[in-house]
Design a protein around this motif. Structure first.
Motif, PDB file in Angstrom:
ATOM      1  N   GLU A  97       0.895  -1.192  -0.140  1.00 35.20           N
ATOM      2  CA  GLU A  97      -0.012   0.003  -0.038  1.00 35.20           C
ATOM      3  C   GLU A  97       0.904   1.305  -0.092  1.00 35.20           C
ATOM      4  OE1 GLU A  97      -3.793   1.871   2.283  1.00 35.20           O
ATOM      5  OE2 GLU A  97      -3.290  -0.391   2.217  1.00 35.20           O
ATOM      6  N   ASN A  98       0.382   2.152  -0.882  1.00 34.20           N
ATOM      7  CA  ASN A  98       1.122   3.382  -1.092  1.00 34.20           C
ATOM      8  C   ASN A  98       0.259   4.507  -0.976  1.00 34.20           C
ATOM      9  OD1 ASN A  98       2.750   5.483  -1.960  1.00 34.20           O
ATOM     10  ND2 ASN A  98       3.898   4.696  -3.674  1.00 34.20           N
ATOM     11  N   PRO A  99       0.427   5.359  -0.139  1.00 33.21           N
ATOM     12  CA  PRO A  99      -0.675   6.569  -0.005  1.00 33.21           C
ATOM     13  C   PRO A  99      -0.525   7.244  -1.582  1.00 33.21           C
ATOM     14  CG  PRO A  99       0.909   6.871   1.510  1.00 33.21           C
ATOM     15  CD  PRO A  99       1.346   5.312   0.805  1.00 33.21           C
ATOM     16  N   GLU A 100       0.698   7.405  -2.066  1.00 34.40           N
ATOM     17  CA  GLU A 100       0.808   8.162  -3.476  1.00 34.40           C
ATOM     18  C   GLU A 100       0.633   7.574  -4.566  1.00 34.40           C
ATOM     19  OE1 GLU A 100       4.166  10.639  -3.358  1.00 34.40           O
ATOM     20  OE2 GLU A 100       4.208  10.867  -1.424  1.00 34.40           O
ATOM     21  N   ASP A 101       0.011   6.269  -4.354  1.00 34.74           N
ATOM     22  CA  ASP A 101      -0.610   5.381  -5.907  1.00 34.74           C
ATOM     23  C   ASP A 101      -1.890   5.136  -5.457  1.00 34.74           C
ATOM     24  OD1 ASP A 101      -0.753   3.765  -8.127  1.00 34.74           O
ATOM     25  OD2 ASP A 101       1.021   2.741  -7.779  1.00 34.74           O
ATOM     26  N   PHE A 102      -2.721   6.141  -5.797  1.00 33.61           N
ATOM     27  CA  PHE A 102      -4.110   6.025  -5.629  1.00 33.61           C
ATOM     28  C   PHE A 102      -5.035   4.890  -6.515  1.00 33.61           C
ATOM     29  CE2 PHE A 102      -8.513   7.428  -7.131  1.00 33.61           C
ATOM     30  CZ  PHE A 102      -9.111   7.100  -5.719  1.00 33.61           C
ATOM     31  N   LEU A 103      -4.700   4.751  -7.510  1.00 33.84           N
ATOM     32  CA  LEU A 103      -5.211   3.661  -8.561  1.00 33.84           C
ATOM     33  C   LEU A 103      -4.797   2.333  -7.960  1.00 33.84           C
ATOM     34  CD1 LEU A 103      -5.561   5.231 -11.901  1.00 33.84           C
ATOM     35  CD2 LEU A 103      -7.119   4.686 -10.395  1.00 33.84           C
ATOM     36  N   ALA A 104      -3.574   2.154  -7.663  1.00 30.70           N
ATOM     37  CA  ALA A 104      -3.153   0.714  -7.071  1.00 30.70           C
ATOM     38  C   ALA A 104      -3.916   0.582  -5.877  1.00 30.70           C
ATOM     39  CB  ALA A 104      -1.603   0.715  -6.770  1.00 30.70           C
TER      40      ALA A 104
END
Length: 129
Positions: A91-98
């Protein structure tokens, strides 16, 4: 059938339910926090409801659930490492679509066994020609 008229009884008569639902990610050039919320919730809400119906409709019916290739996360240019169904995106808060794709898939996977769920990881190809 439509989502509004779909019941466990009608679902039990089907071989598969195809879920392509979700707020259009390309409808707005810039996503507001409300738009981002609707992009996520429109997918998770309907997918959860459909997975519950499929799960209570006997062993015959399967859920074919749309998702996106964003589930594999972003790759740096030149990164050729394989990304397949076993690849786990952190989980990466900067990769919204992921994050949307991961939560979308999880909303079905937590309710259905693997043999009753097909994840359709769809992507678009952008090319000048």
């Amino acid at each position: 059938e439509t989502y509004d008229t779909f019941t466990a009884e009608s679902c039990a008569l089907m071989d598969a339910v195809v879920n392509l639902t979700g707020e259009n990610v390309g409808a707005s050039m810039r996503w507001s926090s409300d738009t981002m919320h609707e992009i996520l919730e429109s997918r998770v809400r309907v997918t959860t409801a459909l997975a519950k119906l499929v799960g209570t409709s006997g062993e015959r019916v399967r859920l074919l659930n749309a998702s996106g290739i964003a589930v594999y996360g972003s790759q740096e240019e030149g990164d050729m490492s394989p990304r397949d169904e076993d690849f786990v995106v952190q989980e990466n808060p900067e990769d919204f679509l992921a994050n949307v794709s991961t939560k979308w898939e999880a909303s079905a996977a937590m309710l259905l066994p693997a043999g009753r769920l097909v994840l359709l990881r769809i992507g678009i190809v952008l090319s000048p020609g």
